[in-house]
Design a protein around this motif. Structure first.
Motif, PDB file in Angstrom:
ATOM      1  N   ALA A 175     -14.418  24.809 -23.160  1.00  0.00           N
ATOM      2  CA  ALA A 175     -14.796  25.987 -22.365  1.00  0.00           C
ATOM      3  C   ALA A 175     -16.292  26.016 -22.061  1.00  0.00           C
ATOM      4  O   ALA A 175     -16.764  26.958 -21.423  1.00  0.00           O
ATOM      5  N   LEU A 176     -17.035  25.028 -22.544  1.00  0.00           N
ATOM      6  CA  LEU A 176     -18.503  24.987 -22.369  1.00  0.00           C
ATOM      7  C   LEU A 176     -19.142  26.274 -22.890  1.00  0.00           C
ATOM      8  O   LEU A 176     -20.115  26.763 -22.326  1.00  0.00           O
ATOM      9  N   CYS A 177     -18.556  26.825 -23.962  1.00  0.00           N
ATOM     10  CA  CYS A 177     -19.019  28.141 -24.436  1.00  0.00           C
ATOM     11  C   CYS A 177     -20.248  28.052 -25.316  1.00  0.00           C
ATOM     12  O   CYS A 177     -20.848  29.074 -25.641  1.00  0.00           O
ATOM     13  N   GLY A 178     -20.581  26.843 -25.746  1.00  0.00           N
ATOM     14  CA  GLY A 178     -21.802  26.662 -26.533  1.00  0.00           C
ATOM     15  C   GLY A 178     -21.698  27.123 -27.980  1.00  0.00           C
ATOM     16  O   GLY A 178     -22.710  27.168 -28.686  1.00  0.00           O
ATOM     17  N   VAL A 230     -22.161  20.558 -24.959  1.00  0.00           N
ATOM     18  CA  VAL A 230     -21.970  21.080 -23.600  1.00  0.00           C
ATOM     19  C   VAL A 230     -22.596  20.118 -22.594  1.00  0.00           C
ATOM     20  O   VAL A 230     -22.004  19.796 -21.563  1.00  0.00           O
ATOM     21  N   MET A 231     -23.783  19.650 -22.924  1.00  0.00           N
ATOM     22  CA  MET A 231     -24.505  18.749 -22.011  1.00  0.00           C
ATOM     23  C   MET A 231     -23.704  17.456 -21.758  1.00  0.00           C
ATOM     24  O   MET A 231     -23.476  17.066 -20.615  1.00  0.00           O
ATOM     25  N   PHE A 232     -23.221  16.811 -22.847  1.00  0.00           N
ATOM     26  CA  PHE A 232     -22.532  15.531 -22.586  1.00  0.00           C
ATOM     27  C   PHE A 232     -21.141  15.738 -21.987  1.00  0.00           C
ATOM     28  O   PHE A 232     -20.643  14.893 -21.261  1.00  0.00           O
ATOM     29  N   THR A 233     -20.530  16.895 -22.251  1.00  0.00           N
ATOM     30  CA  THR A 233     -19.224  17.166 -21.645  1.00  0.00           C
ATOM     31  C   THR A 233     -19.382  17.358 -20.135  1.00  0.00           C
ATOM     32  O   THR A 233     -18.602  16.827 -19.340  1.00  0.00           O
TER      33      THR A 233
END
Ligand code: SF4
Ligand code: SF4
Length: 366
Positions: free
Chosen positions: A66-69, A82-85
């Protein structure tokens, strides 16, 4: 695919680490190890070594994040899944390995400006904005989830701003902020050019302030636009901070009630934008606050409507788990600050907890 040196460094750091697995809202909802930062890094480390291709299951796995961090915030050593995804999603798109369900959402954005393929905003919202002037000092930016999935709540937000006497307009053909494109394919040329076009439209309005109803739009305007060198001339603020200001300045005269409100703040607001105080200042002026155990920067995602388009059962489980968190602290009224989380929680609520939006909470106390 060729990862950047930075992404490889972060992938290598995460691939043998287990420390943040407990915070992932997706992993917790599915119970699957594949939905952890570590498992994703392991798969991508194989891609980086050319031991496997960036396709099929590895790509599906990227879109389960979900890139929710949450992982990033929990990481004591500062690594950033999140960055590499996002970088890997961009790579998959550039190599033509984007999943079909993602391609469909992008086609919808191209055709209609929103992932849902909707062409007309609902009548309730149309009539709320019909009498607004074409130009004003404040441009209220509703966003796509607010327009198409919580139109009645967006209309209530417009009503609240009108009642505060704000010199307000809403763009008749509101452009897409680019949040969904950035979520789906990251910093692709398509994302950047859509954002540049939107900035041009927003700059032409001459508004001095843009109030973003949806923290997702505020997040891209304030972060990605800057990162991609796209200039928005107006001052961009969140709806929550703007309303907090109106209450503080006495333009919204609220009466304190005996209600205990439980804020559900999206990670987009609390982590990406690091804004945790406004919602609490507002709710404290309306009543008292009953916090969930994980709140503020440690908040837990309660819903994402983009992912709901392709993994609805997982998003349902995510929302149900968050409702369970609220139940465990004895919450009576949850207040959401994002259209996606309002929709997700209210569609999956089988408790007697009431779920309302921030504007509804304020309107009740005027
Ligand atoms: S983000 Fe940090 S805690 Fe999570 S897997 Fe990577 S190194 Fe471990
Ligand atoms: S960004 Fe969120 S959803 Fe993705 S792995 Fe980290 S905690 Fe899980």
């Amino acid at each position: 695919m060729q990862f950047t040196k930075k992404a490889i460094e972060h992938i290598e750091a995460c691939r043998f680490c287990w420390m943040c697995h407990h915070v992932c809202p997706i992993g917790n909802a599915t119970g699957l190890e594949r939905n952890t930062a570590r498992a994703r890094a392991l798969g991508l480390s194989l891609v980086a070594r050319e031991a496997t291709a960036l396709e099929s299951d590895i790509v599906d796995n990227l879109y389960e994040c979900a890139l929710c961090g949450g992982c990033m915030t929990d990481c004591v050593t500062g690594w950033d899944p999140v960055m590499f995804t996002k970088e890997a999603r961009l790579g998959a798109a550039l190599e033509g390995n984007m999943p079909e369900y993602v391609g469909k959402l992008i086609d919808n954005i191209e055709a209609t400006g929103n992932i849902y393929g909707e062409k007309e905003i609902p009548e309730i919202l149309k009539s709320a904005i019909r009498d607004l002037p074409p130009k004003a000092d404040v441009l209220f930016f509703i966003g796509k989830d607010g327009a198409y999935r919580t139109a009645d709540k967006s209309a209530a937000a417009v009503d609240l701003l009108k009642r505060a006497g704000v010199d307000l307009t809403v763009h008749k053909y509101e452009p897409d902020s680019g949040y969904a494109l950035d979520f789906l394919i990251g910093a692709a040329e398509e994302t950047r050019s859509a954002m540049a076009k939107t900035a041009e439209i927003l700059n032409e309005t001459g508004a001095s302030t843009i109030v973003c109803y949806d923290p997702a739009d505020a997040k891209v305007f304030l972060r990605e636009y800057k990162e991609y060198g796209i200039d928005i001339k107006a001052n961009v603020v969140t709806f929550t901070s703007f309303i907090a200001g109106l209450i503080k300045d006495g333009r919204l005269d609220v009466k304190k009630s005996d209600t205990a409100f439980t804020p559900q703040e999206t990670p987009l607001l609390a982590r990406d934008l690091e804004e945790t105080e406004s919602v609490r200042a507002i709710l404290n002026s309306l009543g008292s606050i009953k916090e969930m155990l994980l709140h503020g920067k440690d908040t837990v995602l309660a819903g994402n409507l983009i992912m709901n388009e392709y993994i609805p059962s997982v998003m349902k489980a995510v929302a149900e788990r968050r409702m369970e968190n609220a139940k465990n602290v004895g919450a009576k009224v949850i207040v959401t600050v994002s259209p996606a989380e309002y929709r997700s929680l209210s569609d999956n609520n089988d408790t007697d907890i009431e779920i309302i939006t921030l504007e509804e909470a304020v309107l009740r106390c005027l």
